[in-house]
Scaffold this motif. Sequence first.
Motif, PDB file in Angstrom:
ATOM      1  N   THR A 114      19.088 -46.981  -4.251  1.00  0.00           N
ATOM      2  CA  THR A 114      20.124 -47.349  -5.213  1.00  0.00           C
ATOM      3  C   THR A 114      19.527 -47.652  -6.587  1.00  0.00           C
ATOM      4  O   THR A 114      20.099 -47.295  -7.619  1.00  0.00           O
ATOM      5  CB  THR A 114      20.891 -48.575  -4.658  1.00  0.00           C
ATOM      6  OG1 THR A 114      21.675 -48.130  -3.563  1.00  0.00           O
ATOM      7  CG2 THR A 114      21.788 -49.217  -5.687  1.00  0.00           C
ATOM      8  N   SER A 115      18.369 -48.300  -6.604  1.00  0.00           N
ATOM      9  CA  SER A 115      17.748 -48.649  -7.886  1.00  0.00           C
ATOM     10  C   SER A 115      17.345 -47.380  -8.641  1.00  0.00           C
ATOM     11  O   SER A 115      17.418 -47.319  -9.874  1.00  0.00           O
ATOM     12  CB  SER A 115      16.525 -49.540  -7.653  1.00  0.00           C
ATOM     13  OG  SER A 115      16.908 -50.704  -6.973  1.00  0.00           O
ATOM     14  N   TYR A 116      16.946 -46.358  -7.887  1.00  0.00           N
ATOM     15  CA  TYR A 116      16.625 -45.054  -8.495  1.00  0.00           C
ATOM     16  C   TYR A 116      17.890 -44.462  -9.126  1.00  0.00           C
ATOM     17  O   TYR A 116      17.856 -43.928 -10.240  1.00  0.00           O
ATOM     18  CB  TYR A 116      16.041 -44.151  -7.403  1.00  0.00           C
ATOM     19  CG  TYR A 116      15.919 -42.696  -7.764  1.00  0.00           C
ATOM     20  CD1 TYR A 116      14.948 -42.254  -8.653  1.00  0.00           C
ATOM     21  CD2 TYR A 116      16.783 -41.752  -7.201  1.00  0.00           C
ATOM     22  CE1 TYR A 116      14.838 -40.901  -8.971  1.00  0.00           C
ATOM     23  CE2 TYR A 116      16.670 -40.415  -7.505  1.00  0.00           C
ATOM     24  CZ  TYR A 116      15.713 -39.987  -8.397  1.00  0.00           C
ATOM     25  OH  TYR A 116      15.618 -38.659  -8.713  1.00  0.00           O
ATOM     26  N   HIS A 117      19.003 -44.583  -8.411  1.00  0.00           N
ATOM     27  CA  HIS A 117      20.258 -44.056  -8.973  1.00  0.00           C
ATOM     28  C   HIS A 117      20.632 -44.791 -10.260  1.00  0.00           C
ATOM     29  O   HIS A 117      21.117 -44.182 -11.215  1.00  0.00           O
ATOM     30  CB  HIS A 117      21.394 -44.179  -7.943  1.00  0.00           C
ATOM     31  CG  HIS A 117      21.156 -43.325  -6.737  1.00  0.00           C
ATOM     32  ND1 HIS A 117      21.664 -43.619  -5.501  1.00  0.00           N
ATOM     33  CD2 HIS A 117      20.434 -42.189  -6.585  1.00  0.00           C
ATOM     34  CE1 HIS A 117      21.276 -42.697  -4.645  1.00  0.00           C
ATOM     35  NE2 HIS A 117      20.524 -41.827  -5.275  1.00  0.00           N
ATOM     36  N   ALA A 118      20.408 -46.105 -10.285  1.00  0.00           N
ATOM     37  CA  ALA A 118      20.670 -46.863 -11.518  1.00  0.00           C
ATOM     38  C   ALA A 118      19.735 -46.366 -12.634  1.00  0.00           C
ATOM     39  O   ALA A 118      20.109 -46.337 -13.807  1.00  0.00           O
ATOM     40  CB  ALA A 118      20.472 -48.354 -11.285  1.00  0.00           C
ATOM     41  N   GLY A 119      18.534 -45.944 -12.236  1.00  0.00           N
ATOM     42  CA  GLY A 119      17.551 -45.456 -13.205  1.00  0.00           C
ATOM     43  C   GLY A 119      18.076 -44.276 -14.020  1.00  0.00           C
ATOM     44  O   GLY A 119      17.785 -44.149 -15.213  1.00  0.00           O
ATOM     45  N   TRP A 120      18.880 -43.410 -13.406  1.00  0.00           N
ATOM     46  CA  TRP A 120      19.426 -42.256 -14.139  1.00  0.00           C
ATOM     47  C   TRP A 120      20.370 -42.722 -15.241  1.00  0.00           C
ATOM     48  O   TRP A 120      20.436 -42.112 -16.314  1.00  0.00           O
ATOM     49  CB  TRP A 120      20.135 -41.295 -13.180  1.00  0.00           C
ATOM     50  CG  TRP A 120      19.117 -40.492 -12.439  1.00  0.00           C
ATOM     51  CD1 TRP A 120      18.648 -40.702 -11.179  1.00  0.00           C
ATOM     52  CD2 TRP A 120      18.382 -39.370 -12.959  1.00  0.00           C
ATOM     53  NE1 TRP A 120      17.671 -39.784 -10.875  1.00  0.00           N
ATOM     54  CE2 TRP A 120      17.497 -38.952 -11.949  1.00  0.00           C
ATOM     55  CE3 TRP A 120      18.389 -38.682 -14.174  1.00  0.00           C
ATOM     56  CZ2 TRP A 120      16.620 -37.871 -12.111  1.00  0.00           C
ATOM     57  CZ3 TRP A 120      17.518 -37.606 -14.345  1.00  0.00           C
ATOM     58  CH2 TRP A 120      16.647 -37.219 -13.313  1.00  0.00           C
ATOM     59  N   GLY A 279      27.736 -34.953 -15.092  1.00  0.00           N
ATOM     60  CA  GLY A 279      27.203 -35.938 -16.041  1.00  0.00           C
ATOM     61  C   GLY A 279      27.077 -37.301 -15.380  1.00  0.00           C
ATOM     62  O   GLY A 279      26.554 -37.439 -14.265  1.00  0.00           O
ATOM     63  N   LEU A 280      27.603 -38.328 -16.030  1.00  0.00           N
ATOM     64  CA  LEU A 280      27.504 -39.689 -15.483  1.00  0.00           C
ATOM     65  C   LEU A 280      28.164 -39.762 -14.099  1.00  0.00           C
ATOM     66  O   LEU A 280      27.727 -40.522 -13.233  1.00  0.00           O
ATOM     67  CB  LEU A 280      28.175 -40.690 -16.418  1.00  0.00           C
ATOM     68  CG  LEU A 280      27.552 -40.865 -17.807  1.00  0.00           C
ATOM     69  CD1 LEU A 280      28.302 -41.938 -18.597  1.00  0.00           C
ATOM     70  CD2 LEU A 280      26.086 -41.239 -17.701  1.00  0.00           C
ATOM     71  N   ASP A 281      29.216 -38.956 -13.911  1.00  0.00           N
ATOM     72  CA  ASP A 281      29.911 -38.980 -12.608  1.00  0.00           C
ATOM     73  C   ASP A 281      29.024 -38.402 -11.497  1.00  0.00           C
ATOM     74  O   ASP A 281      29.185 -38.757 -10.328  1.00  0.00           O
ATOM     75  CB  ASP A 281      31.220 -38.191 -12.687  1.00  0.00           C
ATOM     76  CG  ASP A 281      32.203 -38.812 -13.666  1.00  0.00           C
ATOM     77  OD1 ASP A 281      32.141 -40.044 -13.854  1.00  0.00           O
ATOM     78  OD2 ASP A 281      33.007 -38.071 -14.257  1.00  0.00           O
ATOM     79  N   TYR A 282      28.116 -37.522 -11.864  1.00  0.00           N
ATOM     80  CA  TYR A 282      27.158 -37.013 -10.869  1.00  0.00           C
ATOM     81  C   TYR A 282      26.214 -38.134 -10.430  1.00  0.00           C
ATOM     82  O   TYR A 282      25.949 -38.320  -9.241  1.00  0.00           O
ATOM     83  CB  TYR A 282      26.390 -35.820 -11.452  1.00  0.00           C
ATOM     84  CG  TYR A 282      25.190 -35.410 -10.638  1.00  0.00           C
ATOM     85  CD1 TYR A 282      25.272 -35.272  -9.251  1.00  0.00           C
ATOM     86  CD2 TYR A 282      23.957 -35.171 -11.254  1.00  0.00           C
ATOM     87  CE1 TYR A 282      24.157 -34.913  -8.490  1.00  0.00           C
ATOM     88  CE2 TYR A 282      22.853 -34.809 -10.502  1.00  0.00           C
ATOM     89  CZ  TYR A 282      22.962 -34.682  -9.135  1.00  0.00           C
ATOM     90  OH  TYR A 282      21.870 -34.335  -8.386  1.00  0.00           O
ATOM     91  N   TYR A 283      25.729 -38.908 -11.404  1.00  0.00           N
ATOM     92  CA  TYR A 283      24.826 -40.012 -11.040  1.00  0.00           C
ATOM     93  C   TYR A 283      25.532 -40.988 -10.093  1.00  0.00           C
ATOM     94  O   TYR A 283      24.951 -41.469  -9.122  1.00  0.00           O
ATOM     95  CB  TYR A 283      24.355 -40.770 -12.290  1.00  0.00           C
ATOM     96  CG  TYR A 283      23.585 -39.917 -13.285  1.00  0.00           C
ATOM     97  CD1 TYR A 283      22.820 -38.835 -12.857  1.00  0.00           C
ATOM     98  CD2 TYR A 283      23.621 -40.194 -14.645  1.00  0.00           C
ATOM     99  CE1 TYR A 283      22.124 -38.056 -13.763  1.00  0.00           C
ATOM    100  CE2 TYR A 283      22.918 -39.417 -15.556  1.00  0.00           C
ATOM    101  CZ  TYR A 283      22.182 -38.347 -15.110  1.00  0.00           C
ATOM    102  OH  TYR A 283      21.494 -37.584 -16.006  1.00  0.00           O
ATOM    103  N   VAL A 284      26.796 -41.282 -10.394  1.00  0.00           N
ATOM    104  CA  VAL A 284      27.548 -42.203  -9.527  1.00  0.00           C
ATOM    105  C   VAL A 284      27.794 -41.546  -8.159  1.00  0.00           C
ATOM    106  O   VAL A 284      27.771 -42.221  -7.127  1.00  0.00           O
ATOM    107  CB  VAL A 284      28.878 -42.639 -10.186  1.00  0.00           C
ATOM    108  CG1 VAL A 284      29.663 -43.569  -9.263  1.00  0.00           C
ATOM    109  CG2 VAL A 284      28.605 -43.334 -11.511  1.00  0.00           C
ATOM    110  N   SER A 285      27.996 -40.234  -8.154  1.00  0.00           N
ATOM    111  CA  SER A 285      28.222 -39.528  -6.875  1.00  0.00           C
ATOM    112  C   SER A 285      27.020 -39.681  -5.945  1.00  0.00           C
ATOM    113  O   SER A 285      27.178 -39.846  -4.737  1.00  0.00           O
ATOM    114  CB  SER A 285      28.458 -38.032  -7.126  1.00  0.00           C
ATOM    115  OG  SER A 285      29.656 -37.854  -7.808  1.00  0.00           O
TER     116      SER A 285
END
Length: 410
Positions: A114-120, A279-285
Amino acid sequence: GVVASDAMATIQLTDQYVEIHDGEMVQLTNTDFAIETVSGSVINRAPYKATVDAADLEKGMYPYYMLKEIDEQPAVLRRIVQQYQNSAGELEIPNELKQAVQAVDRIHIVACGTSYHAGWLGKHFLEKMAGIPTEVHIASEFSYNPPLITGNPLFVFISQSGETADSRQVLVKIKEWGYPTLTITNVQGSTLSREADHTLLLHAGPEIAVASTKAYTAQISVLAILAATLSEENDFALIHELGIVANAMDSIIAEKEQIAELAEAYLTDKRSAFYIGRGLDYYVSMEAALKLKEISYVQTEGFAAGELKHGTIALIEEGTPVIALITQAENASHTRGNIEEVRSRGAHTCVCVMEGLQQESDQLVLPAVHPMLTPLLAVVPTQLLAYYATLQRGFDVDKPRNLAKSVTVE
Ligand code: M6R
């Protein structure tokens, strides 16, 4: 005495901790302990006190910590804004850190899960607001494919626990190489915080459920604050916008029953699912998919909506749940096109959309917030979907199989 790899694991027994460093051994009896190095030198190290509010460790009225932690997110967001505000009401990070970051020409973010996902999202903020080129690395892959380092880099470690071994081994290496380091963590005094040059705290309160929720939104908020304080054109009223996000989170949380119904309608008896976005929605996905799979065991992929047709669309069958996130005006119509592609192949599509971009048939409309901050909001229904899908399947929400809260092995 008790030996633990994470202070939080024993916080209900004591608030007094003594660090053990690499290359040291501990002799433990019922009443005492002694630390020595492997070469036999005796170590006398003073204990430190962990400051955690006991109330934060209770579930209270909640059936699971995860639900409590999801619900806490608006309050955490408001607390973060307070913590990073100076007496003039402006967002501020410690001056020493600010100067260190202003001297760098590239940032490398290192994290896991999850922290990696926040990194994006950190990359997005740091590039768009502060103009600093930023790369994001999976900690466990770093040694095999280290970045080509030029100029003056800063390494930023994002870790809720501050104890993740994969991230720590990169930190050790970066320190050997002599580059400046910053840890963004929820746990003051954690290994990654002690060993880095600078720390920014998440102020999220203890996160106990294995599935990370409030730490993710806290990480995104602190990364946005870091980027905003480095931004030269102070045209983005972040404090105000984060306040709007906190209120919008409140309204989603207040209507969680609607999301419980969606979980039932879309995920009952399903073995696989997809989240898609651009875009940002991909990171959240990516984060939404991790949340759903790690606790409900529904095999879920988070996919860049436009990439699906390059192979993965072959997996869409009659009834495959595809949850699409649409929060950005500039890519909404393209994602709509991808929703049609999967729907025409039988997918059971669910659209979670930002107010202003919705169509009549959409399932979930999120209150409008600043376009850069939509991830903070869009992730909340996905956390709730994961929570309810897991409850409906009868699994333990807080303690999914095969997982530990802090991953202290590589
Ligand atoms: O404590 P950390 O943030 O370093 O942990 C990293 C991952 O292990 C963690 O985010 C994991 O992916 C979560 N269980 C996801 O919910």
